[in-house]
Write a protein that holds these residues in place. Structure first.
Motif, PDB file in Angstrom:
ATOM      1  N   UNK A  92      -3.952 -17.864  13.235  1.00 24.33           N
ATOM      2  CA  UNK A  92      -4.080 -16.944  14.309  1.00 24.33           C
ATOM      3  C   UNK A  92      -2.420 -16.651  14.867  1.00 24.33           C
ATOM      4  N   UNK A  93      -1.536 -17.110  14.439  1.00 23.49           N
ATOM      5  CA  UNK A  93      -0.798 -17.640  14.397  1.00 23.49           C
ATOM      6  C   UNK A  93      -0.201 -15.929  13.848  1.00 23.49           C
ATOM      7  N   UNK A  94      -0.681 -15.428  13.123  1.00 19.04           N
ATOM      8  CA  UNK A  94      -0.138 -13.837  12.723  1.00 19.04           C
ATOM      9  C   UNK A  94      -0.566 -12.765  12.909  1.00 19.04           C
ATOM     10  N   UNK A  95      -2.047 -13.118  13.662  1.00 20.05           N
ATOM     11  CA  UNK A  95      -2.443 -12.052  14.174  1.00 20.05           C
ATOM     12  C   UNK A  95      -1.404 -10.999  14.808  1.00 20.05           C
ATOM     13  N   UNK A  96      -0.428 -11.594  15.057  1.00 18.58           N
ATOM     14  CA  UNK A  96       0.167 -10.115  16.226  1.00 18.58           C
ATOM     15  C   UNK A  96       1.296  -9.863  14.701  1.00 18.58           C
ATOM     16  N   UNK A  97       1.559 -10.516  14.461  1.00 18.24           N
ATOM     17  CA  UNK A  97       1.981  -9.675  12.976  1.00 18.24           C
ATOM     18  C   UNK A  97       1.036  -8.702  12.475  1.00 18.24           C
ATOM     19  N   UNK A  98      -0.032  -8.477  12.128  1.00 18.13           N
ATOM     20  CA  UNK A  98      -0.501  -8.099  11.120  1.00 18.13           C
ATOM     21  C   UNK A  98      -1.291  -7.036  12.312  1.00 18.13           C
ATOM     22  N   UNK A  99      -1.651  -7.221  13.666  1.00 23.26           N
ATOM     23  CA  UNK A  99      -1.775  -5.740  14.638  1.00 23.26           C
ATOM     24  C   UNK A  99      -0.252  -5.398  14.672  1.00 23.26           C
ATOM     25  N   UNK A 100       0.697  -5.603  14.559  1.00 20.14           N
ATOM     26  CA  UNK A 100       1.188  -4.391  14.565  1.00 20.14           C
ATOM     27  C   UNK A 100       2.052  -3.924  13.391  1.00 20.14           C
ATOM     28  N   UNK A 101       1.614  -4.085  12.378  1.00 24.80           N
ATOM     29  CA  UNK A 101       1.154  -3.366  10.989  1.00 24.80           C
ATOM     30  C   UNK A 101       0.806  -2.388  10.771  1.00 24.80           C
ATOM     31  N   UNK A 102      -0.756  -2.979  11.427  1.00 30.10           N
ATOM     32  CA  UNK A 102      -1.920  -2.024  11.060  1.00 30.10           C
ATOM     33  C   UNK A 102      -1.561  -0.617  12.207  1.00 30.10           C
TER      34      UNK A 102
END
Length: 117
Positions: A92-102
Motif C-alpha cells: 500500500x505504500x506504493x498505491x499513491x505512486x501507481x495511482x499517479x502513473x495511471x
C-alpha cells in the motif's frame, strides 16, 4: 531504533513473500482460509508425498502464516493471516505512486488526437 524496525519489517516481508511465492503454499493458504483442517485432509488434493507436503507446511509455519496443533496423532492446521498485514502495508505504500502513473497515462491517452493504427 528506526533502522531496527525497518530491518524487522523487511525480514518479515521477505519471509512471507518467499513463503507465498510457491503455488502449492498459496493453495494451502486458500484452503485454510475456509477454516482449520487436518493436515492429511489439506494434503489430499496434492500430487506429492505427505513428507513433501509437510515441507511446504513448515515454510508457512516459519513465516508464521500457519499454526499447527496436535491432538494425539492428529495434526490440525489453521491459518494465521496477521503476518500478511506487513506485506499489505508494504504494498500500500506504493498505491499513491501507481495511482499517479495511471492518472498520467489516462491524461496522455485523453490528449491523443490520432486514432491507433
Amino acid at each position: 531504533m528506526l533502522n531496527h524496525m525497518v530491518q524487522y519489517r523487511a525480514s518479515t516481508v521477505n519471509r512471507i513473500a518467499a513463503a507465498i511465492s510457491d503455488p502449492t503454499r498459496r493453495a494451502i493458504i486458500d484452503r485454510l482460509a475456509r477454516g482449520p483442517a487436518r493436515i492429511c485432509d489439506v494434503a489430499a488434493p496434492f500430487a506429492m508425498s505427505l513428507s513433501g507436503f509437510c515441507k511446504h507446511v513448515r515454510v508457512l509455519e516459519r513465516a508464521k502464516l500457519v499454526r499447527r496443533s496436535r491432538r494425539g496423532r492428529e495434526n490440525t492446521l489453521e491459518l494465521s493471516p496477521e503476518p500478511m498485514r506487513a506485506v499489505a502495508h508494504w504494498i500500500l505504500q506504493y498505491e499513491q505512486f501507481w495511482n499517479a502513473r495511471v492518472d498520467r497515462l489516462e491524461k496522455f491517452f485523453a490528449g491523443e488526437k490520432e486514432p491507433w493504427r
